[in-house]
Design an enzyme around this catalytic site. Structure first.
Site, mmCIF file in Angstrom:
data_model
loop_
_atom_site.group_PDB
_atom_site.id
_atom_site.type_symbol
_atom_site.label_atom_id
_atom_site.label_comp_id
_atom_site.label_asym_id
_atom_site.label_seq_id
_atom_site.Cartn_x
_atom_site.Cartn_y
_atom_site.Cartn_z
ATOM 1 N N GLU A 296 -1.013 -10.944 -10.218
ATOM 2 C CA GLU A 296 -0.351 -9.985 -9.731
ATOM 3 C C GLU A 296 -0.895 -8.519 -9.913
ATOM 4 O O GLU A 296 -1.465 -8.010 -9.024
ATOM 5 C CB GLU A 296 1.414 -9.737 -9.782
ATOM 6 C CG GLU A 296 1.895 -11.041 -9.259
ATOM 7 C CD GLU A 296 1.744 -11.197 -7.597
ATOM 8 O OE1 GLU A 296 1.808 -9.937 -7.004
ATOM 9 O OE2 GLU A 296 1.785 -12.391 -6.958
ATOM 10 N N TRP A 299 -4.070 -8.191 -7.933
ATOM 11 C CA TRP A 299 -3.975 -7.853 -6.654
ATOM 12 C C TRP A 299 -4.340 -6.444 -6.409
ATOM 13 O O TRP A 299 -4.856 -5.699 -5.341
ATOM 14 C CB TRP A 299 -2.710 -8.127 -6.144
ATOM 15 C CG TRP A 299 -2.201 -9.450 -5.662
ATOM 16 C CD1 TRP A 299 -1.559 -10.650 -5.949
ATOM 17 C CD2 TRP A 299 -2.713 -9.788 -4.042
ATOM 18 N NE1 TRP A 299 -1.851 -11.656 -4.902
ATOM 19 C CE2 TRP A 299 -2.363 -11.342 -4.004
ATOM 20 C CE3 TRP A 299 -3.618 -9.243 -2.955
ATOM 21 C CZ2 TRP A 299 -2.736 -11.845 -2.778
ATOM 22 C CZ3 TRP A 299 -3.864 -10.136 -1.857
ATOM 23 C CH2 TRP A 299 -3.256 -11.183 -1.611
ATOM 24 N N TRP A 328 1.656 -0.833 20.583
ATOM 25 C CA TRP A 328 2.942 -0.644 19.850
ATOM 26 C C TRP A 328 3.856 -0.142 20.552
ATOM 27 O O TRP A 328 3.639 0.579 21.631
ATOM 28 C CB TRP A 328 2.596 0.120 18.395
ATOM 29 C CG TRP A 328 1.467 -0.450 17.600
ATOM 30 C CD1 TRP A 328 0.307 -0.100 17.783
ATOM 31 C CD2 TRP A 328 1.561 -1.686 16.803
ATOM 32 N NE1 TRP A 328 -0.448 -0.878 16.652
ATOM 33 C CE2 TRP A 328 0.312 -1.824 16.151
ATOM 34 C CE3 TRP A 328 2.559 -2.480 16.552
ATOM 35 C CZ2 TRP A 328 -0.145 -2.735 15.558
ATOM 36 C CZ3 TRP A 328 2.049 -3.703 15.572
ATOM 37 C CH2 TRP A 328 0.981 -3.706 14.960
ATOM 38 N N ASN A 363 9.181 -6.087 -4.366
ATOM 39 C CA ASN A 363 7.943 -6.554 -3.742
ATOM 40 C C ASN A 363 8.498 -7.577 -2.394
ATOM 41 O O ASN A 363 7.829 -7.419 -1.374
ATOM 42 C CB ASN A 363 6.921 -7.315 -4.596
ATOM 43 C CG ASN A 363 5.758 -7.738 -3.649
ATOM 44 O OD1 ASN A 363 5.214 -7.009 -3.289
ATOM 45 N ND2 ASN A 363 5.766 -9.045 -3.564
ATOM 46 N N TRP A 381 2.478 -0.478 12.270
ATOM 47 C CA TRP A 381 2.631 -0.329 11.040
ATOM 48 C C TRP A 381 2.196 0.681 10.083
ATOM 49 O O TRP A 381 2.620 1.084 9.055
ATOM 50 C CB TRP A 381 1.687 -1.683 10.430
ATOM 51 C CG TRP A 381 0.172 -1.309 10.828
ATOM 52 C CD1 TRP A 381 -0.244 -1.965 12.115
ATOM 53 C CD2 TRP A 381 -0.789 -1.036 10.059
ATOM 54 N NE1 TRP A 381 -1.591 -1.661 11.928
ATOM 55 C CE2 TRP A 381 -1.939 -1.093 10.877
ATOM 56 C CE3 TRP A 381 -0.775 -0.474 8.751
ATOM 57 C CZ2 TRP A 381 -3.210 -0.794 10.164
ATOM 58 C CZ3 TRP A 381 -2.012 -0.077 8.253
ATOM 59 C CH2 TRP A 381 -3.090 -0.090 8.979
ATOM 60 N N TRP A 404 0.593 -3.459 3.724
ATOM 61 C CA TRP A 404 1.066 -3.368 5.151
ATOM 62 C C TRP A 404 0.069 -4.255 5.975
ATOM 63 O O TRP A 404 0.669 -4.815 6.947
ATOM 64 C CB TRP A 404 1.184 -1.704 5.353
ATOM 65 C CG TRP A 404 2.357 -1.111 5.291
ATOM 66 C CD1 TRP A 404 2.572 -0.422 4.232
ATOM 67 C CD2 TRP A 404 3.448 -1.209 5.933
ATOM 68 N NE1 TRP A 404 4.040 -0.037 4.209
ATOM 69 C CE2 TRP A 404 4.530 -0.417 5.214
ATOM 70 C CE3 TRP A 404 3.928 -1.663 7.230
ATOM 71 C CZ2 TRP A 404 5.767 -0.194 5.675
ATOM 72 C CZ3 TRP A 404 5.082 -1.692 7.439
ATOM 73 C CH2 TRP A 404 6.274 -0.957 6.951
HETATM 74 P P1 FAD Z 1 5.307 -6.706 -11.171
HETATM 75 O O1 FAD Z 1 5.593 -7.564 -10.096
HETATM 76 O O2 FAD Z 1 5.761 -6.601 -12.490
HETATM 77 O O3 FAD Z 1 3.673 -6.610 -10.905
HETATM 78 C C1 FAD Z 1 3.034 -5.979 -11.883
HETATM 79 C C2 FAD Z 1 1.900 -5.003 -11.383
HETATM 80 O O4 FAD Z 1 0.932 -5.872 -10.578
HETATM 81 C C3 FAD Z 1 2.468 -4.113 -10.463
HETATM 82 O O5 FAD Z 1 3.042 -2.867 -10.985
HETATM 83 C C4 FAD Z 1 1.315 -3.752 -9.543
HETATM 84 O O6 FAD Z 1 0.594 -2.932 -10.083
HETATM 85 C C5 FAD Z 1 0.588 -5.145 -9.320
HETATM 86 N N1 FAD Z 1 1.156 -5.758 -8.149
HETATM 87 C C6 FAD Z 1 2.133 -6.526 -7.958
HETATM 88 N N2 FAD Z 1 2.102 -7.177 -6.646
HETATM 89 C C7 FAD Z 1 1.219 -6.527 -6.071
HETATM 90 C C8 FAD Z 1 0.459 -6.498 -4.770
HETATM 91 N N3 FAD Z 1 1.094 -7.177 -3.945
HETATM 92 N N4 FAD Z 1 -0.250 -5.583 -4.369
HETATM 93 C C9 FAD Z 1 -0.883 -4.786 -5.475
HETATM 94 N N5 FAD Z 1 -0.440 -4.648 -6.526
HETATM 95 C C10 FAD Z 1 0.455 -5.526 -7.064
HETATM 96 N N6 FAD Z 1 2.317 -1.448 -5.069
HETATM 97 C C11 FAD Z 1 1.863 -0.111 -5.637
HETATM 98 O O7 FAD Z 1 1.750 0.047 -6.657
HETATM 99 N N7 FAD Z 1 1.932 0.948 -4.649
HETATM 100 C C12 FAD Z 1 2.340 0.932 -3.352
HETATM 101 O O8 FAD Z 1 2.183 1.859 -2.513
HETATM 102 C C13 FAD Z 1 2.670 -0.461 -2.824
HETATM 103 N N8 FAD Z 1 2.994 -0.418 -1.595
HETATM 104 C C14 FAD Z 1 3.367 -1.900 -1.017
HETATM 105 C C15 FAD Z 1 3.452 -1.909 0.430
HETATM 106 C C16 FAD Z 1 3.751 -3.220 0.859
HETATM 107 C C17 FAD Z 1 4.346 -3.316 2.407
HETATM 108 C C18 FAD Z 1 3.868 -4.289 0.097
HETATM 109 C C19 FAD Z 1 4.108 -5.801 0.529
HETATM 110 C C20 FAD Z 1 3.344 -4.124 -1.590
HETATM 111 C C21 FAD Z 1 3.143 -2.936 -1.954
HETATM 112 N N9 FAD Z 1 2.865 -2.817 -3.240
HETATM 113 C C22 FAD Z 1 2.564 -1.761 -3.827
HETATM 114 C C23 FAD Z 1 2.838 -4.110 -4.295
HETATM 115 C C24 FAD Z 1 4.065 -4.342 -4.885
HETATM 116 O O9 FAD Z 1 5.132 -4.409 -3.936
HETATM 117 C C25 FAD Z 1 4.437 -3.462 -6.088
HETATM 118 O O10 FAD Z 1 3.334 -3.279 -6.747
HETATM 119 C C26 FAD Z 1 5.476 -3.874 -6.936
HETATM 120 O O11 FAD Z 1 6.642 -4.305 -6.128
HETATM 121 C C27 FAD Z 1 5.765 -3.101 -8.139
HETATM 122 O O12 FAD Z 1 6.825 -3.312 -9.023
HETATM 123 P P2 FAD Z 1 6.481 -4.069 -10.510
HETATM 124 O O13 FAD Z 1 5.739 -2.967 -11.131
HETATM 125 O O14 FAD Z 1 7.683 -4.244 -11.162
HETATM 126 O O15 FAD Z 1 5.807 -5.385 -10.187
#
Ligand code: FAD
Length: 494
Positions: A296, A299, A328, A363, A381, A404
């Site tokens: 993750e 990503w 849209w 997420n 979007w 997005w």
């Molecule tokens: P954890 O689940 O603990 O994951 C650890 C770290 O992995 C996160 O802190 C993040 O840095 C990275 N990560 C995890 N999932 C993703 C992912 N899908 N994409 C990229 N990195 C990821 N993340 C952001 O940091 N900033 C945003 O502006 C952002 N916008 C999002 C918009 C949408 C529509 C979606 C679907 C996802 C977005 N994310 C974004 C990704 C993800 O939702 C968040 O990183 C995550 O929810 C953060 O919570 P956590 O630190 O507890 O994540």
């Protein structure tokens, strides 16, 4: 003479590559190290920075200033009104302090990259040197390519290549030490810089008193807090991450995105700390939860690589140009219902209220609300992407745009457009007992059992109505048909 480190989204002393390089340079030359940060209100405007994020950054600067002061290194913070004037101001500051070297970590968004390239040229023109470093990603953008020499646009093969690259270059996960303390004679030279205050921000980026209190209690600032959070997560939760990460009522994720976005934590340290809890040094072996979590964090790297390879995504364009012609709906009432959490779809509303109350959203819910906006409401979007940036404490252009694009099927490695989340099924599957809904939608707190997922469809209508909860603004089955037709027509028009 002096060496300058220019802080941007790397607000930490530990494991900060450019800061460490600057410190080495200053120590070798026997000159002071000065740190600077330029607050640019127009940058906040241009980047739609959420007030909650601005507040977090300013609080972080205060902590950073104290952390650096313990090393006798000043952090000088100044407001520069116009973003265009930042480069000039940084260079003038260098000349005021007789500094010949400027160090910074690279930011990959188009405007920032251009600014950095311009500054390198400006420095050269004035006989100064600017050195920039890859720091925010674990694997620097550009390092990975397919067998045919192309950039990856699909995550899974990219991830295999990312893992292999890190295994082959284990130094990518090593730490950069804290900067060395300034020597006594150097301290005297820069003493005046220790006094300044952290400046205030424009009115529209200020939080209300109530929000300030709430957000500050949820999100303490500073790198010590970031490291503690990471260590606690790795100790208590990472092993269960695969099983638990998808349920929004379960606090099973790390909540470190805010720190990765502000740079109070390095991605290297995040991955290294998780890996070190594994029995193996391999990133794709051992405890399943650790593997999933690392993938993750990867990503985040992936989306930054995408941004560097295809910079046009910074210009309001979809990654997949063939999705540019969708018509849209710009239904303002629908968009407003989505923004305020009054769509009548409890899981969507709970999530939208979570982001307003925490500055963060789970997420799974980010995917649900993004899909709902693009595919149930057929709203562009990009309006949702913008709203997220304006409200998230962890707002990060690349990850947000990537998320997005995934949900709206217009991005890199997206869901196919005909895959449309059913909000009710998502709700039943991931908020099984409705705890998340009840937490954020007080109108439904007393609705018993499964009716909480769909009160008007499951016999709790009168109760929901009485509590002031809105009826669904669309019928999922119908909007699904409309969206499929609109996407198909858009693709045919291409
Ligand atoms: P954890 O689940 O603990 O994951 C650890 C770290 O992995 C996160 O802190 C993040 O840095 C990275 N990560 C995890 N999932 C993703 C992912 N899908 N994409 C990229 N990195 C990821 N993340 C952001 O940091 N900033 C945003 O502006 C952002 N916008 C999002 C918009 C949408 C529509 C979606 C679907 C996802 C977005 N994310 C974004 C990704 C993800 O939702 C968040 O990183 C995550 O929810 C953060 O919570 P956590 O630190 O507890 O994540």
């Amino acid at each position: 003479d002096a060496v300058i480190h220019w802080f941007k989204m790397d607000l930490r002393t530990t494991d900060n590559r450019a800061l460490w390089e600057a410190s080495e340079k200053a120590a070798q030359a026997g000159v002071p190290l000065i740190c600077i940060y330029m607050v640019s209100p127009k940058d906040f405007e241009a980047h739609l920075t959420a007030p909650v994020r601005v507040d977090f950054m300013l609080r972080t600067l205060e902590v950073l200033k104290r952390d650096l002061a313990a090393l006798h290194i000043p952090l000088y913070v100044e407001t520069v009104e116009k973003r265009r004037e930042v480069p000039e101001r940084v260079l003038d500051f260098m000349q005021e302090w007789g500094a010949s070297h400027l160090f910074a970590n690279i930011e990959y968004e188009v405007d920032e990259l251009r600014r950095e390239a311009k500054m390198i040229r400006m420095c050269a023109g004035r006989g100064l040197t600017m050195e920039v470093f890859h720091d925010t990603c674990i694997v620097p953008p550009g390092a990975l390519a397919t067998g045919a020499g192309k950039q990856y646009a699909v995550y899974s093969p990219w991830y295999r290549s990312w893992v292999a690259h890190v295994h082959a270059n284990p130094d990518l996960l090593s730490t950069f030490e804290q900067p060395t303390a300034n020597l006594p004679e150097a301290r005297d030279k820069v003493a005046a810089l220790f006094d300044g205050e952290i400046p205030d921000v424009p009115h529209n980026k200020r939080l209300s008193e109530e929000d300030t209190k709430r957000f500050r209690a949820i999100w303490p600032a500073g790198e010590r807090e970031a490291i503690d959070r990471l260590e606690k997560f790795c100790e208590e939760k990472v092993a269960q991450y695969t099983k638990r990460r998808n349920f929004p009522s379960d606090p099973a994720t790390s909540n470190i995105s805010v720190h990765l976005a502000a740079g109070t934590l390095s991605a290297r340290m995040a991955v290294r700390t998780a890996r070190d809890r594994n029995k193996t040094k391999k990133l794709d072996a051992g405890v399943e939860g650790i593997q999933t979590w690392i993938s993750e964090v990867a990503w985040r790297d992936f989306y930054k690589h995408v941004l560097v390879n295809w910079p046009y995504i910074c210009m309001n364009k979809p990654f997949k140009p063939e999705y540019s012609n969708i018509e849209w709906s710009y239904n303002a009432a629908h968009f407003d219902a989505w923004c305020t959490g009054r769509t009548g779809f409890p899981i969507v509303d709970a999530a939208m209220r979570q982001v307003r109350s925490m500055g963060w959203m789970h997420n799974r819910c980010r995917m649900i609300v993004a899909s709902f906006l693009a595919k149930d409401l057929l709203v562009d979007w990009r309006m949702g992407e913008k709203f997220f940036m304006e409200h998230l404490i962890d707002g990060d252009f690349a990850s947000n745009n990537g998320g997005w694009g995934f949900s709206a099927s217009t991005g890199v490695d997206p869901q196919p457009y005909f895959r449309i989340f059913n909000p009710l099924l998502q709700s039943e599957k991931f908020d099984v007992d409705g705890d998340y809904i009840r937490k954020y939608v007080p109108e439904l707190r007393d609705v018993k059992g499964k009716a909480v997922h769909d009160p008007y469809g499951r016999g709790a209508g009168p109760q929901a109505r009485k509590a002031g909860y809105p009826e669904p603004i669309v019928v999922h089955k119908d909007s699904r048909e409309r969206t499929l037709a609109a996407y198909k027509a858009g693709l045919d028009r291409d």
